[in-house]
Design an enzyme around this catalytic site. Structure first.
Site, PDB file in Angstrom:
ATOM      1  N   ARG A  65      -4.095   2.172  -1.622  1.00 30.72           N
ATOM      2  CA  ARG A  65      -4.253   1.330  -0.436  1.00 30.72           C
ATOM      3  C   ARG A  65      -3.181   0.242  -0.388  1.00 30.72           C
ATOM      4  O   ARG A  65      -2.514   0.036   0.629  1.00 30.72           O
ATOM      5  CB  ARG A  65      -5.650   0.689  -0.451  1.00 30.72           C
ATOM      6  CG  ARG A  65      -6.057  -0.015   0.829  1.00 30.72           C
ATOM      7  CD  ARG A  65      -7.530  -0.439   0.772  1.00 30.72           C
ATOM      8  NE  ARG A  65      -8.392   0.689   0.516  1.00 30.72           N
ATOM      9  CZ  ARG A  65      -8.860   1.504   1.470  1.00 30.72           C
ATOM     10  NH1 ARG A  65      -8.569   1.271   2.727  1.00 30.72           N
ATOM     11  NH2 ARG A  65      -9.616   2.529   1.150  1.00 30.72           N
ATOM     12  N   THR A  66      -3.003  -0.464  -1.488  1.00 30.82           N
ATOM     13  CA  THR A  66      -2.034  -1.553  -1.532  1.00 30.82           C
ATOM     14  C   THR A  66      -0.600  -1.029  -1.550  1.00 30.82           C
ATOM     15  O   THR A  66       0.264  -1.523  -0.824  1.00 30.82           O
ATOM     16  CB  THR A  66      -2.291  -2.424  -2.781  1.00 30.82           C
ATOM     17  OG1 THR A  66      -3.602  -2.969  -2.694  1.00 30.82           O
ATOM     18  CG2 THR A  66      -1.286  -3.556  -2.866  1.00 30.82           C
ATOM     19  N   LYS A  95       6.336   3.814 -23.702  1.00 32.25           N
ATOM     20  CA  LYS A  95       7.125   3.788 -24.939  1.00 32.25           C
ATOM     21  C   LYS A  95       7.152   2.395 -25.553  1.00 32.25           C
ATOM     22  O   LYS A  95       7.822   2.166 -26.542  1.00 32.25           O
ATOM     23  CB  LYS A  95       8.559   4.255 -24.656  1.00 32.25           C
ATOM     24  CG  LYS A  95       8.640   5.685 -24.143  1.00 32.25           C
ATOM     25  CD  LYS A  95      10.065   6.059 -23.756  1.00 32.25           C
ATOM     26  CE  LYS A  95      10.099   7.443 -23.104  1.00 32.25           C
ATOM     27  NZ  LYS A  95      11.314   7.646 -22.291  1.00 32.25           N
ATOM     28  N   ARG A 116       1.911  -4.280  -9.514  1.00 29.17           N
ATOM     29  CA  ARG A 116       0.485  -4.204  -9.782  1.00 29.17           C
ATOM     30  C   ARG A 116       0.310  -3.909 -11.269  1.00 29.17           C
ATOM     31  O   ARG A 116       0.933  -2.986 -11.800  1.00 29.17           O
ATOM     32  CB  ARG A 116      -0.097  -3.045  -8.968  1.00 29.17           C
ATOM     33  CG  ARG A 116      -1.484  -2.631  -9.369  1.00 29.17           C
ATOM     34  CD  ARG A 116      -2.527  -3.620  -8.835  1.00 29.17           C
ATOM     35  NE  ARG A 116      -3.800  -3.018  -8.623  1.00 29.17           N
ATOM     36  CZ  ARG A 116      -4.508  -3.121  -7.505  1.00 29.17           C
ATOM     37  NH1 ARG A 116      -4.055  -3.822  -6.485  1.00 29.17           N
ATOM     38  NH2 ARG A 116      -5.682  -2.559  -7.399  1.00 29.17           N
TER      39      ARG A 116
END
Lengths: 316, 316, 316
Positions: A65-66, A95, A116
């Site tokens: 959504r974002t 890693k 995010r």
């Protein structure tokens, strides 16, 4: 603690204008109104002023959504997008690379970064080495400032004002990032009162109450949905978030605590609106969708517009 | 063996110009210098000459750093991108499709294909049926020729020359693809000497030593970081790659073998530089980042520019 | 049942023109011919008429071939793309969001939505709340109408006609979506006959036979590949799909049922063609690829062109 100092030093360096978007508190009333007026204009008139610019969406946990909202906003402004949907599993982070090192790379790949992350403070860490604007698109239990911005822009568009509001927030107020960020943002406005409706286990935390006190906001708490929504201008429903619970039995017990039905919607004041950061999983009955008060699907449109306004301002 | 014949026949058909980019050896000095001069120019002047062209990034294993670098390069040239981030699990490969069949599809979807694969020789297999240029973006234990190109372009930009270099390569020289490809590329230049610093278990392999002998390059080997970096123009640090070890205990024993600290950086010659293909997981202390010798974060910028130059040339 | 009513009511509202693309039956002869002529033209002349438009590729299960085809088609028309490759695991669907709620978001993010889902009827559910055109890119055991369209466009391009065809479909005719959708589409044309070649366990289902009867199509069934391909204009090979079997032993027993070898290809009529929706996993021997009858790799090109024509028409 160290993190907080980092955030403060970043914000201090920004002067009165915007650079990185890390938390809802950093917006002042003047900037918010400018952004909203710019968003209003962007709906009416095509604007490809970000042609040749690149947005990097660096998502350590998926949030379609974002992510797609930012990507659509950038494309509508004529810009381009590079993205990673699940950097936690797929990128150098797997890693062992730090977010600061990743940001040093993104500095050269893009003109603005939307990050995010699953850990609070991550966007601020990235911003501490950033040469391009960083937008926090959710950092774990932290904030999601553009969600607050689109929530407030929804109020602006649907009610025509951002002062003198009675807002009823319903659901998981302990873990939910959306209400938290919205309170921070509304601290800049006048005559704001909140009613918090939640199970006792999921009550809003003390730091938010303290912030409200300092910024002249009034609040009451209740466990009753019916009592809570009676005089609201805005009913802000939220999901009980399964992923925040360590005890599945507690989630099962609490998840159905509040379901807004059509009868509730109809009992609300004329002109009042129902919002939800989405996704919903049952907190709002489907029968509510056809109510004119249901503004939660229109929020997606407002989100694109306000993010366009923000990107345009950051990259101007 | 069959594969090698395939590669040779592809390269032979290319004449003196570039078609597919499969291995560092295929670049000659003239082409490299043309690419670097083109990259220099692309930094100064906007160029949207690839408008309407499409790059397909077909990644069978994730590599965000490489994928986003190519995507950003293509977008900056005005082109478009289609991509798959994890084709091994998500695409027809999971259903058993060969890379040749996948390439037959990509032939019609895009104007250039960037392929990352976990098996050596995969990009060459794709190129054997390709009607569009194929760029090898890493094929398992094989090569990653544009990494070598960006490494050398970093030297060109930071030291102002690509001959007469003393390069110290540090870390896992047995499994690391980056040093391997860099040696192949430097075989085209004059007065190149290498110092290889590694644990005995991770020494550079015989084929590389043989190649150096044939191309007039000198090398010495040591296990001592301090001895190795003393007279270097370039210290090329590499990560001990966990994913290449079958024995976790051996990885744990070797992973911290070399850590470049600020004291090392300061002991290096004036004007010398420190490079790293990144991500790092501790081989370079954070305190080194502020040294002017630390050029590893600037490599991301050079990578975009040299890939822009390459894409432009392949698609002209 | 309810779903069927939904589909019907959507289609009824569309009049004679296209809105959502949900199933092969909805195309009539006139629209198909217009699309094919438009596709022919798009090969010859650049067309950036979708500049500023956005396609959302919402894939609940990965399908790189289909997703990248739509993305490439959109980019070639000058448009932009937002995408999610694996929405089942990564998006709000994982948190329990319905496809209708997801579509309410996509309504505001894009100008056309391409949806791939693992459940039959999903695209129709999305279309029921859509304000933008929805294209079904495969819904579980349901349909994949643009696959049928590209198959028929392949026939149009390679044979120069879409009437008077003898088509031999080979493989898993019970579970395969491609043959199913192709039969539905060919119901609009004249003098179509099918030969179905399959193991008895994987015979074509009764509903398809019934549809053929109603639309004047003739068919015969056989288990013999040799008998089946003798007089065919088109041999349509399909994969035995491992993922549709619950019993691995049955898959192992049936998977190698039919392998089209060069000797088969050479025994086919002059001018006949071999098609396959791809990926193949052995149903067509590699030695067939060099036959002029092998049109399966050219299908990728036709797929881009016909999807461009479709997107242009939907967004005009």
């Amino acid at each position: 603690m160290l993190l907080w100092v980092t955030v403060l030093s970043i914000l201090r360096n920004m002067g009165s204008d915007l650079n990185h978007i890390l938390e809802a508190q950093q917006f002042d009333r003047k900037i918010i109104e400018e952004l909203f007026k710019s968003a209003d204009k962007l709906e009416k008139k095509k604007d490809h002023s970000l042609k040749g610019k690149i947005l990097a969406a660096i998502f350590y946990e998926p949030s379609t959504r974002t992510r797609l909202s930012f990507e659509s906003a950038m494309l509508r402004l004529g810009g381009g997008v590079i993205a990673t949907e699940n950097a936690k599993d797929y990128s150098s982070a797997a890693k062992g690379e730090t977010i600061e090192d990743t940001m040093q790379m993104v500095n050269h790949y893009a003109d603005v970064a939307v990050i995010r992350h699953y850990e609070k403070g991550s966007a601020a860490k990235a911003a501490s080495v950033a040469k391009i604007p960083v937008i926090n698109a959710g950092d774990g239990a932290g904030q999601h400032p553009t969600q607050a911005l689109l929530d407030l822009y929804t109020v602006w568009r649907e009610l025509g004002r951002v002062d003198n509001l009675r807002i009823t927030a319903v659901g998981d107020l302990k873990n939910g990032r959306a209400v938290r960020s919205l309170v921070y943002l509304l601290g800049k406005f006048k005559k704001i009162s909140f009613v918090f409706v939640s199970p006792v286990e999921l009550k809003i935390e003390a730091d938010i109450k303290e912030y409200m006190g300092k910024h002249g906001m009034i609040f009451t708490e209740t466990t009753s949905l019916e009592a809570g929504i009676k005089d609201a201008d805005v009913v802000y429903m939220t999901r009980i978030q399964k992923e925040r619970f360590t005890n599945p039995a507690e989630y099962e017990r609490l998840k159905g605590s509040y379901v807004l039905a059509r009868v509730h919607a109809d009992s609300m004041k004329k002109g009042a609106i129902i919002m939800h950061p989405l996704p919903r999983v049952g907190e709002i009955a489907l029968e509510v969708d056809s109510s004119p008060k249901a503004s939660y699907f229109r929020q997606a449109k407002y989100g694109i517009l306000v993010r366009m306004a923000l990107l345009k301002r950051l990259l101007k």
